[in-house]
Design an enzyme around this catalytic site. Structure first.
Site, short mmCIF file in Angstrom:
data_model
loop_
_atom_site.label_atom_id
_atom_site.label_comp_id
_atom_site.label_asym_id
_atom_site.label_seq_id
_atom_site.Cartn_x
_atom_site.Cartn_y
_atom_site.Cartn_z
CG LEU A 8 -1.88 -1.21 1.29
CD1 LEU A 8 -2.64 -1.21 2.61
CD2 LEU A 8 -2.86 -1.22 0.11
NE ARG A 10 6.42 6.89 -4.02
CZ ARG A 10 7.54 7.25 -4.65
NH1 ARG A 10 7.76 8.53 -4.91
NH2 ARG A 10 8.44 6.35 -5.00
N GLY A 12 0.30 1.36 -4.84
CA GLY A 12 -0.69 0.43 -4.33
C GLY A 12 -1.76 1.08 -3.48
CB SER A 112 2.01 3.63 -17.05
OG SER A 112 2.62 4.90 -17.19
N GLY A 114 1.66 6.67 -12.19
CA GLY A 114 2.33 7.37 -11.10
C GLY A 114 1.37 7.91 -10.06
CE LYS A 164 4.77 0.97 -16.28
NZ LYS A 164 5.95 1.04 -15.47
CG HIS A 167 5.10 2.82 -20.96
ND1 HIS A 167 5.62 3.23 -19.75
CD2 HIS A 167 4.14 3.71 -21.28
CE1 HIS A 167 5.00 4.33 -19.36
NE2 HIS A 167 4.11 4.65 -20.26
CG ASN A 168 8.69 2.16 -17.49
OD1 ASN A 168 7.53 2.41 -17.81
ND2 ASN A 168 9.06 2.03 -16.23
CD GLU A 171 8.61 7.03 -17.88
OE1 GLU A 171 9.36 6.95 -16.88
OE2 GLU A 171 7.46 6.56 -17.89
CE1 TYR A 172 13.67 4.30 -17.55
CE2 TYR A 172 16.03 4.12 -17.87
CZ TYR A 172 14.91 3.86 -17.12
OH TYR A 172 15.03 3.18 -15.94
#
Length: 314
Positions: A8, A10, A12, A112, A114, A164, A167-168, A171-172
């Protein structure tokens, strides 16, 4: 639906809250008793009615493997485990096989969104069987953004985390391009409103994006970014993307360079650049900077020793 959420933090914690707001019953477990609804994984499983669904949101690697292994002993045939963390796709087939041997389903989900996901929704990249994915659709529909986009059943086990990872990696590369553009604008004497340039690009340009919006927001808070240190971690997915590119013989020059730039950011004094400086001094007599910050003479500096002549083959 009733669902158990393990982890639980940021991500979760916000995902659990979005599910609750969407009408689902969430029972959460975390090592931090201040945010946990139960005291153990065993208690979490006991609180869920069969067929159970447990969503795991803990750090990738050994923490995830340990949770999945424990759940394999606690759950029953017909139950379902979801790994929504940033796990390596290669781990997913092992989890699916281990759980499948006990009649327990497994789905991997690349997530994704955040810290903004609670309000805007989470993009979900899913791997698993059609049957298991269909069973989870009420959960996915609540977590994803409104509209048609933001969700894909990418393929079988591992496909969600593989998607994913890519995707990341993208993003980089995008972040690195924005960062280099900012540095070049800052270095120029011609441009006096760097932050204004980025603000102006938010409309009508081909590079407008959410990342650009976030950069503008960061520059509004600290126009020179003077409160930050030029140090960037990597989540691991950039590394995995480059490794997968080697395995598949796919060239990834932009993503690879962006990953290496993050490595360089962690070096206050680059060992490789020491070698480059030494070599430039040796072959060209170029001046070098000492460890104490002083500038040593090069071979072509006034007062320096004359470089030895180059011997030619006789």
């Amino acid at each position: 639906m009733r669902i158990g959420m393990v982890g639980l933090g940021r991500m979760g914690g916000n995902m659990a809250e979005r599910l609750r707001r969407g009408g689902h019953e969430v029972i959460g477990y975390d090592r931090d008793p201040r945010v946990s609804d139960v005291g153990s994984l065993a208690e979490l499983v006991d609180r869920l009615q069969p067929p159970r669904t447990v969503w795991v949101m803990v750090p990738s690697g050994e923490p995830t493997r340990a949770v999945v292994a424990e759940l394999a002993e606690l759950l029953s045939p017909g139950d379902l485990v979801v790994d929504g963390g940033n796990s390596h796709y290669a781990d997913d087939r092992g989890h699916a096989e281990r759980l499948g041997a006990k009649g327990i389903g497994f789905v991997d989900v690349g997530v994704s969104g955040g810290v903004w996901g609670l309000h805007q929704g989470y993009a979900l990249m899913v791997g698993g069987t059609e049957e298991d994915v269909r069973r989870l659709m009420p959960i996915f529909e609540t977590l994803k953004p409104e509209g048609e986009d933001g969700f894909v059943h990418a393929g079988g086990h591992g496909a969600g985390h593989f998607a994913k990872m890519v995707h990341n990696g993208i993003e980089y590369g995008m972040m690195q391009a924005l960062a280099e553009g900012w540095e070049l604008l800052e270095a120029s004497d011609l441009v006096t409103d760097v932050a204004g340039c980025f603000r102006s690009w938010r409309s009508g340009t081909v590079i407008r994006s959410w990342l650009l919006d976030l950069l503008v927001r960061a520059l509004e808070e600290d126009e020179e970014l003077s409160r930050l240190r030029g140090y960037a971690e990597d989540s691991g997915e950039g590394r995995w993307a480059v490794q997968a590119a080697v395995e598949h013989a796919v060239p990834l020059p932009v993503i690879t360079a962006a990953l290496y730039a993050r490595f360089a950011s962690r070096q206050p004094d680059s060992p490789a650049m020491k070698v480059v400086a030494a070599l430039r001094n040796q072959f060209g007599g170029h001046a070098v900077t000492s460890a104490e910050g002083g500038r040593a003479k090069g071979a072509d500096s006034p007062g320096a020793d004359v470089a030895p002549p180059i011997e030619t083959e006789k």
